[in-house]
Scaffold this active site. Structure first.
Site, PDB file in Angstrom:
ATOM      1  N   ASP A 146      15.433   3.515 -64.443  1.00  0.00           N
ATOM      2  CA  ASP A 146      14.645   4.748 -64.435  1.00  0.00           C
ATOM      3  C   ASP A 146      14.258   5.092 -65.868  1.00  0.00           C
ATOM      4  OD1 ASP A 146      14.833   5.164 -61.670  1.00  0.00           O
ATOM      5  OD2 ASP A 146      16.772   6.152 -61.876  1.00  0.00           O
ATOM      6  N   ASP A 180       9.722   5.249 -57.488  1.00  0.00           N
ATOM      7  CA  ASP A 180      10.081   6.565 -56.942  1.00  0.00           C
ATOM      8  C   ASP A 180       8.852   7.451 -56.811  1.00  0.00           C
ATOM      9  OD1 ASP A 180      12.774   5.829 -56.963  1.00  0.00           O
ATOM     10  OD2 ASP A 180      13.108   6.657 -58.956  1.00  0.00           O
TER      11      ASP A 180
END
Length: 218
Positions: A146, A180
């Site tokens: 991430d 995401d």
């Protein structure tokens, strides 16, 4: 033609998602940060072994279950997208479905393979791609990379607030990735426009049945 659109969107999201993740892994130490726009957008490298936006699920066993669930979801997703294309659903729904499918596949790649092809990222060393001694984990045990961080608003809860009174807060706190974001955009858009997407398809089916009925009557 619609098959081509679906494949193009999935491939495009996967290429952007994986290219950014690989660059982050091979150029940044864990928790390194690049300020893109002061006060609201940063590249902040973290990894998580759980779900989207850093949420976790059940330790090592939970990690395996989650990865297998992702694999199952991607397989079902491909089959479902094929069905939607065959049934000639609207382009908007196909785009949203493609984004969700691509996002799920992007994080699945991390979970399946990153543990085997990268060394561990830490605060002192940048990860190596295909290290001689093997990766930091095994098949199904890769961590999801991430990096997108939008701390748009910082402040403190009022002292009278019933929860976390007086404590500091950051909005938007979660750090996420392109996959995401693709999933979130696809899901939110479907929820907002679901009546339009599905009503248009049902109207098209009804019109086709009426034409067939008229043709048979003649």
């Amino acid at each position: 033609m619609k098959y081509r659109h679906v494949i193009l969107i999935v491939v495009l999201v996967l290429v952007v998602d994986q290219a950014l993740k690989v660059w982050i892994k091979t150029h940044m130490n864990f928790s390194d940060e690049i300020i893109v726009f002061p006060n609201w957008f940063r590249i902040h490298f973290i990894e998580n072994d759980g779900m989207a936006y850093g949420m976790k699920f059940g330790g090592d066993f939970g990690k395996i279950i989650l990865t297998l669930f992702r694999l199952f979801a991607v397989v079902i997703g491909f089959r479902y997208m094929k069905k939607l294309v065959k049934q000639d659903y609207s382009k908007g729904l196909l785009i949203c479905g493609s984004l969700i499918l691509a996002g799920a596949a992007g994080n699945l790649i991390d979970s399946l393979f990153y543990g085997m092809i990268f060394s561990s990222s830490n605060y002192a060393d940048v990860a190596q791609f295909m290290p001689p001694g093997g990766g930091y984990g095994s098949f199904l045990h890769g961590n999801v990379v991430d990096m997108l961080y939008f701390p748009i608003l910082r402040g403190h809860f009022p002292t009278w607030f019933p929860i976390n009174a007086g404590e500091s807060f950051v909005f938007f706190r979660p750090i996420f990735n392109v996959a995401d974001a693709a999933i979130s955009v696809g899901v939110i858009t479907i929820l907002v426009f679901q009546k339009k997407f599905f009503a248009a398809h049902h109207e098209k089916e009804r019109a086709e049945k009426e034409r067939e009925h008229v043709a048979v009557s003649k």
